[in-house]
Design a protein around this motif. Structure first.
Motif, PDB file in Angstrom:
ATOM      1  N   PRO A 149     -33.328 -40.377 -56.069  1.00  0.00           N
ATOM      2  CA  PRO A 149     -33.284 -41.359 -55.058  1.00  0.00           C
ATOM      3  C   PRO A 149     -33.431 -41.196 -53.684  1.00  0.00           C
ATOM      4  O   PRO A 149     -33.494 -41.845 -52.688  1.00  0.00           O
ATOM      5  CB  PRO A 149     -32.203 -42.278 -55.475  1.00  0.00           C
ATOM      6  N   LEU A 150     -33.094 -39.834 -53.470  1.00  0.00           N
ATOM      7  CA  LEU A 150     -32.703 -39.408 -51.972  1.00  0.00           C
ATOM      8  C   LEU A 150     -33.677 -38.509 -51.449  1.00  0.00           C
ATOM      9  O   LEU A 150     -34.151 -38.190 -50.304  1.00  0.00           O
ATOM     10  CB  LEU A 150     -31.467 -38.681 -51.921  1.00  0.00           C
ATOM     11  N   GLN A 184     -40.367 -33.226 -51.403  1.00  0.00           N
ATOM     12  CA  GLN A 184     -38.899 -33.844 -51.618  1.00  0.00           C
ATOM     13  C   GLN A 184     -38.159 -34.134 -50.176  1.00  0.00           C
ATOM     14  O   GLN A 184     -37.172 -33.555 -49.986  1.00  0.00           O
ATOM     15  CB  GLN A 184     -37.964 -32.760 -52.467  1.00  0.00           C
ATOM     16  N   PHE A 185     -38.850 -34.783 -49.307  1.00  0.00           N
ATOM     17  CA  PHE A 185     -38.295 -35.263 -47.895  1.00  0.00           C
ATOM     18  C   PHE A 185     -37.086 -36.173 -48.484  1.00  0.00           C
ATOM     19  O   PHE A 185     -37.320 -37.086 -49.263  1.00  0.00           O
ATOM     20  CB  PHE A 185     -39.410 -35.870 -47.350  1.00  0.00           C
ATOM     21  N   ASP A 186     -36.222 -36.027 -47.635  1.00  0.00           N
ATOM     22  CA  ASP A 186     -35.108 -37.020 -47.394  1.00  0.00           C
ATOM     23  C   ASP A 186     -35.723 -38.035 -46.429  1.00  0.00           C
ATOM     24  O   ASP A 186     -36.680 -37.823 -45.662  1.00  0.00           O
ATOM     25  CB  ASP A 186     -33.770 -36.604 -47.012  1.00  0.00           C
ATOM     26  N   PHE A 187     -35.020 -39.363 -46.312  1.00  0.00           N
ATOM     27  CA  PHE A 187     -35.630 -40.416 -45.716  1.00  0.00           C
ATOM     28  C   PHE A 187     -35.411 -40.109 -44.181  1.00  0.00           C
ATOM     29  O   PHE A 187     -36.101 -40.512 -43.275  1.00  0.00           O
ATOM     30  CB  PHE A 187     -34.941 -41.576 -45.976  1.00  0.00           C
ATOM     31  N   ASP A 227     -41.471 -44.621 -47.537  1.00  0.00           N
ATOM     32  CA  ASP A 227     -41.092 -43.752 -48.510  1.00  0.00           C
ATOM     33  C   ASP A 227     -42.137 -42.647 -48.686  1.00  0.00           C
ATOM     34  O   ASP A 227     -43.317 -42.940 -48.768  1.00  0.00           O
ATOM     35  CB  ASP A 227     -41.092 -44.623 -49.978  1.00  0.00           C
ATOM     36  N   PRO A 228     -41.535 -41.466 -48.648  1.00  0.00           N
ATOM     37  CA  PRO A 228     -42.491 -40.337 -48.695  1.00  0.00           C
ATOM     38  C   PRO A 228     -43.506 -40.487 -49.863  1.00  0.00           C
ATOM     39  O   PRO A 228     -44.768 -39.839 -49.564  1.00  0.00           O
ATOM     40  CB  PRO A 228     -41.625 -39.319 -48.778  1.00  0.00           C
ATOM     41  N   ALA A 229     -43.025 -40.778 -50.990  1.00  0.00           N
ATOM     42  CA  ALA A 229     -43.795 -40.623 -52.232  1.00  0.00           C
ATOM     43  C   ALA A 229     -44.929 -41.616 -52.253  1.00  0.00           C
ATOM     44  O   ALA A 229     -45.879 -41.701 -53.104  1.00  0.00           O
ATOM     45  CB  ALA A 229     -42.916 -41.013 -53.478  1.00  0.00           C
TER      46      ALA A 229
END
Length: 241
Positions: A187-188, A194-197, A208-210
């Motif tokens: 979730p993070l 795997q960027f954080d927000f 959202d990076p994804a």
């Protein structure tokens, strides 16, 4: 000046239809000789080409090519061409350009280019057999070609054309997310990198990076790397070091 002038008395006045002294002028024959490109105008009483050459002390060599044979009779305003042939062996020293070798370093940023080794030109020698006619080169044949100093290649270190095709970045993505750009398991931390927000910060207009396309995630990963190096990926960043 080459004409021959003589005088005598007329004895056969009936035959010659004159009385008194007779003046006789024997004209010299005008001849043009072109020798090795030089033009000579001669007047002579000689009878043949060979006799003319001898009289004028022209240095005719065995390898010269003459437009007429030496026993050819001379005629008024005759033009004789003598082509002078010679052969020389000459040696040239030629520089050999150093080859350019690109060495890919996938840990470098995209577009990176750095000269690691300037290299050095080499040298070779060439020997030629040169044929010259009337002072003008007609042909040359290579007799020998030999390298005396080998060229040292110029080495340039370049970064990847893009991180999508970079092996180092591919390993990083696989380590972080299994290479899945749509990874949302955490979730993070999201996406292939795997960027954080907070780091992502709505890059490219995507919250959202994804959800961002691969090229947008790649651009953000490259921007982050250029600013902070591999530190945003404490474990998997080893592939970029």
């Amino acid at each position: 000046p080459e004409d021959i002038v003589s005088s005598d008395r007329v004895d056969e006045f009936i035959q010659d239809r004159s009385v008194g002294q007779r003046l006789v002028i024997q004209r010299a024959t005008p001849v043009t000789v072109v020798l090795a490109g030089q033009v000579f105008e001669f007047r002579t009483h000689q009878k043949t080409v060979g006799q003319l050459f001898e009289e004028k002390k022209l240095d005719i060599k065995p390898q010269d090519i003459t437009s007429t044979s030496l026993d050819t009779p001379l005629t008024n305003n005759m033009r004789i061409v003598v082509s002078r042939l010679s052969q020389d062996i000459i040696t040239e020293e030629i520089s050999i350009d150093s080859a350019v070798v690109q060495k890919a370093d996938y840990t470098k940023p995209v577009g990176h280019s750095e000269v690691q080794d300037p290299g050095a030109p080499g040298k070779k020698i060439k020997k030629y057999l040169v044929t010259i006619q009337d002072g003008v080169e007609q042909s040359r044949t290579v007799l020998e070609e030999k390298e005396i100093i080998a060229a040292k290649p110029k080495v340039i270190v370049v970064g990847p054309a893009n991180i999508t095709g970079s092996e180092a970045w591919a390993k990083l993505r696989y380590c972080e997310s299994g290479g899945d750009y749509a990874n949302k398991r955490n979730p993070l931390y999201r996406g292939a990198y795997q960027f954080d927000f907070g780091t992502w910060n709505n890059f490219g207009g995507y919250r959202d990076p994804a959800d961002a396309p691969p090229e947008v995630q790649d651009a953000k990963a490259l921007e982050t790397y250029n600013r902070r190096g591999a530190s945003p990926w404490p474990n998997c960043g080893r592939y970029l070091r």
